[in-house]
Design a protein around this motif. Structure first.
Motif, short mmCIF file in Angstrom:
data_model
loop_
_atom_site.label_atom_id
_atom_site.label_comp_id
_atom_site.label_asym_id
_atom_site.label_seq_id
_atom_site.Cartn_x
_atom_site.Cartn_y
_atom_site.Cartn_z
N GLU A 16 -49.72 -39.56 -23.13
CA GLU A 16 -49.88 -38.42 -22.24
C GLU A 16 -50.45 -38.88 -20.90
O GLU A 16 -51.39 -39.66 -20.84
CB GLU A 16 -50.80 -37.38 -22.89
N TYR A 17 -49.86 -38.38 -19.82
CA TYR A 17 -50.25 -38.69 -18.44
C TYR A 17 -49.85 -40.11 -18.02
O TYR A 17 -50.32 -40.61 -17.01
CB TYR A 17 -51.75 -38.45 -18.20
N SER A 18 -49.00 -40.75 -18.78
CA SER A 18 -48.44 -42.05 -18.39
C SER A 18 -47.29 -41.81 -17.43
O SER A 18 -46.82 -40.67 -17.26
CB SER A 18 -47.93 -42.79 -19.63
N PRO A 19 -46.75 -42.87 -16.80
CA PRO A 19 -45.58 -42.68 -15.93
C PRO A 19 -44.40 -42.01 -16.65
O PRO A 19 -43.74 -41.14 -16.08
CB PRO A 19 -45.25 -44.11 -15.50
N GLU A 20 -44.14 -42.39 -17.89
CA GLU A 20 -43.02 -41.82 -18.63
C GLU A 20 -43.23 -40.32 -18.89
O GLU A 20 -42.29 -39.53 -18.89
CB GLU A 20 -42.83 -42.56 -19.96
N TYR A 21 -44.48 -39.94 -19.10
CA TYR A 21 -44.81 -38.53 -19.32
C TYR A 21 -44.41 -37.70 -18.10
O TYR A 21 -43.75 -36.66 -18.22
CB TYR A 21 -46.32 -38.41 -19.58
N TYR A 22 -44.78 -38.15 -16.91
CA TYR A 22 -44.45 -37.40 -15.71
C TYR A 22 -42.96 -37.44 -15.40
O TYR A 22 -42.39 -36.48 -14.88
CB TYR A 22 -45.27 -37.92 -14.52
N ALA A 23 -42.30 -38.56 -15.71
CA ALA A 23 -40.86 -38.65 -15.49
C ALA A 23 -40.12 -37.61 -16.33
O ALA A 23 -39.13 -37.02 -15.89
CB ALA A 23 -40.37 -40.06 -15.81
N HIS A 24 -40.62 -37.39 -17.54
CA HIS A 24 -39.99 -36.41 -18.43
C HIS A 24 -40.06 -35.01 -17.83
O HIS A 24 -39.10 -34.24 -17.92
CB HIS A 24 -40.68 -36.45 -19.80
N TYR A 25 -41.17 -34.67 -17.21
CA TYR A 25 -41.34 -33.31 -16.68
C TYR A 25 -40.72 -33.12 -15.31
O TYR A 25 -40.39 -32.00 -14.93
CB TYR A 25 -42.84 -32.93 -16.67
N GLY A 26 -40.57 -34.17 -14.53
CA GLY A 26 -39.90 -34.06 -13.24
C GLY A 26 -40.67 -33.25 -12.22
O GLY A 26 -41.88 -33.04 -12.35
N THR A 27 -39.97 -32.79 -11.20
CA THR A 27 -40.60 -32.02 -10.13
C THR A 27 -41.08 -30.68 -10.70
O THR A 27 -40.60 -30.21 -11.73
CB THR A 27 -39.64 -31.79 -8.96
N ASP A 28 -42.04 -30.05 -9.97
CA ASP A 28 -42.62 -28.82 -10.47
C ASP A 28 -43.01 -27.93 -9.31
O ASP A 28 -42.62 -28.17 -8.16
CB ASP A 28 -43.81 -29.12 -11.38
N ALA A 29 -43.78 -26.88 -9.59
CA ALA A 29 -44.18 -25.94 -8.55
C ALA A 29 -45.03 -26.61 -7.48
O ALA A 29 -44.97 -26.25 -6.30
CB ALA A 29 -44.94 -24.76 -9.17
N THR A 30 -45.83 -27.60 -7.88
CA THR A 30 -46.62 -28.33 -6.89
C THR A 30 -45.72 -29.13 -5.96
O THR A 30 -45.97 -29.20 -4.75
CB THR A 30 -47.63 -29.26 -7.59
N SER A 31 -44.66 -29.71 -6.50
CA SER A 31 -43.69 -30.43 -5.67
C SER A 31 -43.11 -29.50 -4.61
O SER A 31 -42.97 -29.89 -3.44
CB SER A 31 -42.55 -30.99 -6.53
N GLU A 32 -42.76 -28.29 -5.01
CA GLU A 32 -42.19 -27.32 -4.07
C GLU A 32 -43.24 -26.89 -3.04
O GLU A 32 -42.91 -26.71 -1.86
CB GLU A 32 -41.65 -26.11 -4.83
N PHE A 33 -44.48 -26.73 -3.47
CA PHE A 33 -45.54 -26.38 -2.52
C PHE A 33 -45.69 -27.47 -1.46
O PHE A 33 -45.76 -27.19 -0.26
CB PHE A 33 -46.87 -26.20 -3.26
N GLY A 54 -47.51 -42.05 -8.07
CA GLY A 54 -47.03 -42.10 -9.44
C GLY A 54 -45.55 -42.40 -9.50
O GLY A 54 -45.06 -43.30 -8.82
N ILE A 55 -44.80 -41.61 -10.27
CA ILE A 55 -43.36 -41.85 -10.43
C ILE A 55 -42.54 -41.18 -9.34
O ILE A 55 -41.32 -41.21 -9.38
CB ILE A 55 -42.88 -41.43 -11.83
N GLY A 56 -43.22 -40.58 -8.35
CA GLY A 56 -42.53 -40.10 -7.16
C GLY A 56 -41.92 -38.72 -7.24
O GLY A 56 -41.11 -38.34 -6.40
N ASP A 77 -48.21 -50.38 -11.04
CA ASP A 77 -46.87 -50.88 -10.73
C ASP A 77 -45.84 -50.40 -11.73
O ASP A 77 -44.65 -50.28 -11.42
CB ASP A 77 -46.86 -52.41 -10.59
N GLU A 78 -46.26 -50.07 -12.97
CA GLU A 78 -45.33 -49.52 -13.94
C GLU A 78 -44.80 -48.16 -13.48
O GLU A 78 -43.63 -47.82 -13.69
CB GLU A 78 -45.99 -49.38 -15.31
N ALA A 79 -45.66 -47.37 -12.83
CA ALA A 79 -45.23 -46.08 -12.32
C ALA A 79 -44.12 -46.26 -11.29
O ALA A 79 -43.14 -45.50 -11.27
CB ALA A 79 -46.41 -45.34 -11.69
N LEU A 80 -44.23 -47.28 -10.45
CA LEU A 80 -43.19 -47.50 -9.44
C LEU A 80 -41.91 -48.01 -10.08
O LEU A 80 -40.82 -47.75 -9.58
CB LEU A 80 -43.71 -48.45 -8.36
#
Length: 199
Positions: A16-33, A54-56, A77-80
């Motif tokens: 949880e909260y690893s780069p792969e975790y965030y990649a799975h969820y993708g962009t979100d409401a914060t991204s849009e903000f 993070g994973i961008g 660097d794993e996140a990149l």
């Protein structure tokens, strides 16, 4: 725990909260903000830096909207590497740096970016490295956006997710003392979104 230990914990994140975790969820409401705030304030042709990218996923939302001058810095660097797999167009078009924030921003010119933003990253900066807030403010030309956890008492620390420290800070005070005016703020369930413009 010193600042080196804090950074080491982020480099070694898994599950949880690893780069792969965030990649799975993708962009979100914060991204849009973030995207809409930058577009409205400085336009999509702005030079943009994400501190702790993070994973961008937040930069990916900007890229999808047409932004082209995008930079990210992250200690992991794993996140990149996950960024390159998940958002290959972003990885090719943007500029990404696998290094601690404290090592990246001091060498940048004043106003190097039109907009700088951070999402749940500055809250993990160790108190002995708070000098980096001076440099973050210095390189942000016109716009600075913070989305940080302010759910605790300012000055306190909360150890979360297997001992990762989260430092509660008054971001309004920190950045208005560094030459910015807060022009918007909204509190969510956990994070507070703040938008600062250069005075």
């Amino acid at each position: 725990m010193d600042s080196h230990e804090v950074r080491r914990q982020w480099v070694e994140r898994d599950g949880e909260y690893s780069p792969e975790y965030y990649a799975h969820y993708g962009t979100d409401a914060t991204s849009e903000f973030v995207r809409s705030t930058i577009d409205d304030a400085v336009g999509l042709d702005a030079r943009v830096l994400e501190v702790g990218c993070g994973i961008g996923r937040h930069l990916a939302a900007l890229a999808a909207a047409g932004a082209t001058d995008l930079t990210g810095v992250d200690v992991n660097d794993e996140a990149l590497a996950v960024l390159a797999e998940t958002y290959p167009d972003l990885a090719e078009r943007g500029s990404f740096h696998a290094t601690p924030i404290e090592e990246y921003v001091p060498d940048l010119a004043d106003g190097a970016f039109d907009a700088v933003f951070s999402v749940e990253t500055l809250q993990h900066i160790h108190p002995e490295a708070e000098w980096v807030f001076d440099d973050i403010a210095r390189v942000a030309g016109d716009l600075l956006v913070t989305v940080e956890n302010e759910s605790g008492e300012f000055g306190a620390v909360n150890y979360v997710d297997d001992g990762v420290p989260l430092y509660y800070r008054d971001w309004h005070r920190i950045f208005t003392e560094r030459g910015f005016e807060q022009v918007a703020a909204s509190a969510g369930r956990r994070d507070t979104r703040r938008v600062f413009r250069r005075e």
